[in-house]
Scaffold this active site. Sequence first.
Site, PDB file in Angstrom:
ATOM      1  CB  CYS A 156      74.113  19.601  -2.706  1.00 23.24           C
ATOM      2  SG  CYS A 156      72.351  19.910  -2.435  1.00 23.24           S
ATOM      3  CG  HIS A 266      73.911  14.812  -2.822  1.00 27.13           C
ATOM      4  ND1 HIS A 266      74.704  15.221  -1.778  1.00 27.13           N
ATOM      5  CD2 HIS A 266      72.842  15.652  -2.840  1.00 27.13           C
ATOM      6  CE1 HIS A 266      74.152  16.267  -1.181  1.00 27.13           C
ATOM      7  NE2 HIS A 266      73.014  16.551  -1.810  1.00 27.13           N
ATOM      8  CD  GLU A 268      77.482  12.899  -1.712  1.00 27.11           C
ATOM      9  OE1 GLU A 268      77.833  13.334  -2.843  1.00 27.11           O
ATOM     10  OE2 GLU A 268      76.554  13.397  -1.074  1.00 27.11           O
TER      11      GLU A 268
END
Length: 338
Positions: A156, A266, A268
């Site tokens: 990001c 993202h 994660e």
Amino acid sequence: MTVIDKLLAKRGCHTLESSLSSYFSLRNMFVLTCCVSLLVLLCLPALDSTQVGSNDKPIIGILAQDLSKPPENKTSYIAASYVKFLEAAGARVVPIRINQTDKEYRRLFDSMNGVLFPGGGASIVSSGYQRSAKIFYEMSLEAKQRGDLFPIWGTCLGLEQLLLLTNGVSLLTRTNTSDVSLPLDFTKEAKGSRMFRDFPAELMDALALEPLTENSHQWSLPMEAFNRSNTLTSFYKVLSTNTDGKIEFLSTMEAFDYPIYGTQWHPEKNAFEWRKPYVEHTPLGVRLTFYMAEFFVGEARKNLHRFAAKDEESQALIYNFSPVRASAESVFEQIYYF
Ligand SMILES: *[C@@H]1O[C@H](CO)[C@@H](O)[C@H](O)[C@H]1NC(C)=O
Ligand SMILES: *[C@@H]1O[C@H](CO)[C@@H](O)[C@H](O)[C@H]1NC(C)=O
Ligand SMILES: *[C@@H]1O[C@H](CO)[C@@H](O)[C@H](O)[C@H]1NC(C)=O
Ligand SMILES: *[C@@H]1O[C@H](CO)[C@@H](O)[C@H](O)[C@H]1NC(C)=O
């Protein structure tokens, strides 16, 4: 190459040796093809080679970033999900604190095996985050010239920072992508890319069809702007794009000649963040987290830097800090403050 592939290739080569004098059956043709492919694989340039088992103790740095409203005596933070992301794939993490000296960053660079630029709200033009990102980016480029591969991952804001470091001028535009999960629009380069080529077909299909990738950014790089920059098109291979309905923007990239990777989304969050209702926690969503992490940690395993002393390593690791429960307004579950 998988272990099975290797065993097959090895067996094939052996068979070829012992039957060279015999007739060229269809089987030998197959075996020959195996051996030739093996040779081709061995001859690929350094970036593509798999140095199996070279570093089983990878240590990866995560950039801390400036806080807009810092708690007392704190100056920066790292969201714990980035730490868990790397740890889940077998890496240990070192927090890279802001406003250290160049010399301290150089020492960390020589001690670690890669660095992750996380997402967030810091300035990519002027901040502690920007300064440390620039230093690590430049050291990674310089190391590559010596044949030392030091991988960098940008998520990001991290991807936006990488693009700015490479291009020198920001080409970002506002997009309506603050709170949405999307399937990836893969380019034709994706399948053979270093990042995705070992992904299971089932996961690639899901990525292309289901909204597995979490987007929470107000800025993006339009493909039209990317295409106009010779600097960017010669540095990065675009692996996927996305659109907010109006603007097509870059969503996944890898550098052609450097171990540098970025996602506007993202990876994660699927496994580790629970604050947004649109994050996909489905089994495939969670596998996405682990495959992305495994890829990047795999890149770090090719790097052989290490700390000069055990003590120094021990003092640098994230285990010296504890994450705290984030406030109700936060998008994160847990945060490390420094
Ligand atoms: C901040 O640091 C000062 C000076 O070391 C200390 O007295 C104070 O208790 C600290 N505050 C917090 C919240 O830790
Ligand atoms: C860190 O450095 C940046 C500029 O590089 C500066 O804007 C910021 O105030 C510094 N932060 C701290 C906590 O010293
Ligand atoms: C932004 O996108 C969302 C869907 O993700 C949509 O509901 C909303 O209407 C869009 N807003 C604008 C201003 O286009
Ligand atoms: C950017 O370039 C690629 C490859 O040449 C092309 O396929 C794509 O349509 C272009 N996109 C835009 C928005 O110009």
